[in-house]
Design a protein around this motif. Structure first.
Motif, short mmCIF file in Angstrom:
data_model
loop_
_atom_site.label_atom_id
_atom_site.label_comp_id
_atom_site.label_asym_id
_atom_site.label_seq_id
_atom_site.Cartn_x
_atom_site.Cartn_y
_atom_site.Cartn_z
N THR A 144 -2.60 -0.91 1.84
CA THR A 144 -1.81 0.12 2.51
C THR A 144 -2.76 1.15 3.11
O THR A 144 -3.55 1.78 2.40
CB THR A 144 -0.83 0.79 1.54
N ILE A 145 -2.69 1.24 4.42
CA ILE A 145 -3.64 2.07 5.16
C ILE A 145 -2.85 3.01 6.07
O ILE A 145 -2.23 2.59 7.04
CB ILE A 145 -4.62 1.17 5.96
N SER A 146 -2.90 4.30 5.72
CA SER A 146 -2.15 5.27 6.53
C SER A 146 -2.92 6.56 6.65
O SER A 146 -4.09 6.64 6.27
CB SER A 146 -0.78 5.52 5.88
N HIS A 149 -2.99 7.65 2.80
CA HIS A 149 -3.37 6.73 1.73
C HIS A 149 -4.24 5.57 2.18
O HIS A 149 -4.15 5.14 3.33
CB HIS A 149 -2.11 6.12 1.09
N THR A 150 -5.05 5.09 1.26
CA THR A 150 -5.79 3.84 1.45
C THR A 150 -5.83 3.20 0.09
O THR A 150 -6.51 3.69 -0.82
CB THR A 150 -7.22 4.13 1.95
N GLN A 151 -5.04 2.14 -0.10
CA GLN A 151 -4.93 1.55 -1.43
C GLN A 151 -4.93 0.02 -1.34
O GLN A 151 -4.42 -0.54 -0.38
CB GLN A 151 -3.59 1.95 -2.09
N GLU A 166 -8.72 2.24 -4.40
CA GLU A 166 -8.22 3.27 -3.49
C GLU A 166 -9.34 4.17 -3.01
O GLU A 166 -10.47 4.10 -3.52
CB GLU A 166 -7.10 4.09 -4.13
N THR A 167 -9.02 5.03 -2.06
CA THR A 167 -10.05 5.91 -1.53
C THR A 167 -10.36 7.03 -2.53
O THR A 167 -9.46 7.51 -3.23
CB THR A 167 -9.66 6.49 -0.16
N ALA A 171 -8.32 9.38 3.56
CA ALA A 171 -7.63 8.13 3.85
C ALA A 171 -8.18 7.57 5.16
O ALA A 171 -8.76 8.31 5.96
CB ALA A 171 -6.14 8.40 3.99
N VAL A 172 -7.99 6.28 5.38
CA VAL A 172 -8.57 5.67 6.58
C VAL A 172 -7.97 6.25 7.87
O VAL A 172 -8.69 6.48 8.85
CB VAL A 172 -8.49 4.12 6.52
N PHE A 217 -12.78 2.97 -1.78
CA PHE A 217 -13.20 3.34 -0.43
C PHE A 217 -13.71 4.78 -0.43
O PHE A 217 -13.25 5.60 -1.23
CB PHE A 217 -12.01 3.30 0.54
N LEU A 260 -12.98 -2.35 5.61
CA LEU A 260 -11.69 -2.74 5.03
C LEU A 260 -11.71 -4.23 4.66
O LEU A 260 -11.24 -4.62 3.59
CB LEU A 260 -10.54 -2.47 6.02
#
Ligand code: KG4
Ligand code: ZN
Length: 344
Positions: A144-146, A149-151, A166-167, A171-172, A217, A260
């Protein structure tokens, strides 16, 4: 799942207001009848989301957006089976608008209220029945990249999922947007970097990839590296970006996408699962989409990329979670509260 409910016609009205998009959707079972999103243009002028302005805009938008969703679905509110809404995580003032609206409507119509976790929704959006989407088989890995969030999540069943990476900082999507800002591009800059990247040389410049745990990340170092790189280039040539924009964007994009993909490869090795589903705004990115397609043919992964409308924040994804929870017989108590930090 309750088998009797599975054979019924269930209509869910879903509301999403966690950040700067006011969204409402109507689902008939697992199919989307309408999916309305009102974007808040006001934040562009500030180069990022201003929480106070977001809540005010949600207040103005929520009634017309819900009205439009019902109208487009050709559904009367009295036909609704339940109201689903985003409980969190997100901006508190924004969440409060959707939560209060959903509670009042559920009380007014005397139908169940269903609270939904925004990040579960980005993942379960893959279960919307749509001719353009293939449904992943369990277990699968969700990336999940938003903007928030980066998970990496190991998904064993609809409601049996665990964050495995996760980051540790940005987030990315935030990394994209902050890089874009340094390049003088307007907010949100992610889609613009993606657009210019397609015209540039990804090998023109190289940026470091931070070393953290195999499934975690870190993006804050990239931001600093880009800042120093630009300062250096512009000291020699003040018009550097005028001719190098496409190459810089392509190089940033390559760094992020490779990073990623590396993390996904680590997750595949660690879990033994090679079915990958992506979600969140950054999954609209052309670089990650083509890297995943390449991994299908080179590595034999099975990859799932949602339809564009279900990538960025939307209420259809809240609706599918609402439907899946409804099938289990779940309903929330009316003292359920919005939570800016909601445990996964
Ligand atoms: O999921 P989303 O709509 O909202 C959040 O929950 O954050 O994601 C928004 C993020 C923004 O950072 C935006 O720049 C990024 O997704 N984004 C992209 C692209 N489209 C949206 N980033 C890179 N490439 C894109 N094509
Ligand atoms: Zn989101």
């Amino acid at each position: 799942m309750n088998q009797t409910l599975l054979s019924k016609d269930i209509f869910i009205l879903a509301i999403e207001s966690s950040c700067d998009d006011t969204a409402a959707a109507v689902l008939h079972n697992d199919q989307v009848l309408s999916n309305v999103v009102a974007n808040q243009e006001i934040h562009r002028a500030y180069g990022g989301v201003v929480p106070e302005l977001a809540s005010r805009a949600h207040q103005q938008n929520i009634v017309p957006v819900v009205h439009q969703a019902l109208q487009q679905a050709n559904i009367d509110k009295n036909q609704l089976s339940a109201i689903a809404f985003t409980q969190g995580p997100g901006l508190m003032g924004s969440l409060l608008v959707g939560t209060s609206f959903a509670k009042s409507l559920s009380l007014g119509l005397n139908i169940p209220l269903i609270n939904v976790h925004h990040m579960h929704a980005h993942i379960l959006a893959h279960f919307i029945k749509d001719p353009e989407q293939t449904i992943p088989e369990f277990p699968f890995i969700a990336l999940t990249i938003s903007g928030g969030h980066t998970q990496i999540v190991l998904v064993k069943d609809y409601f049996d999922m665990k964050i495995i990476g996760e980051t540790i900082d940005d987030a990315v999507g935030e990394a994209y947007d902050k890089s874009a800002k340094m390049l003088g591009l307007p907010y949100p800059g992610g889609p613009l970097i993606d657009r210019y990247a397609k015209l540039g040389n990804p090998h023109a410049y190289s940026f470091p990839k931070p070393k953290v745990d195999p499934l975690n990340f870190s993006f804050s170092g990239l931001k600093t590296a880009i800042l120093y790189f630009l300062e250096q280039q512009q000291a020699q040539d003040p018009n550097f970006l005028e001719h190098a924009m496409n190459d810089v964007c392509a190089s940033i994009q390559k760094t992020i996408v490779d990073y990623l993909m590396e993390k996904l490869a680590n997750a595949v090795v660690q879990t033994g699962v090679n079915r990958i589903a992506i979600g969140g705004g950054v999954s609209a990115n052309s670089g990650i989409r083509s890297a995943l397609a390449q991994a299908e043919s080179d590595l034999g992964w099975k990859t799932h990329v949602p339809k564009f409308a279900y990538c960025t924040d939307n209420a259809a994804m809240i609706g599918i979670v609402g439907y899946l929870k409804y099938l289990t017989g779940y309903q929330a108590n009316h003292n359920v509260a919005a939570k800016s930090r909601l445990t996964f």
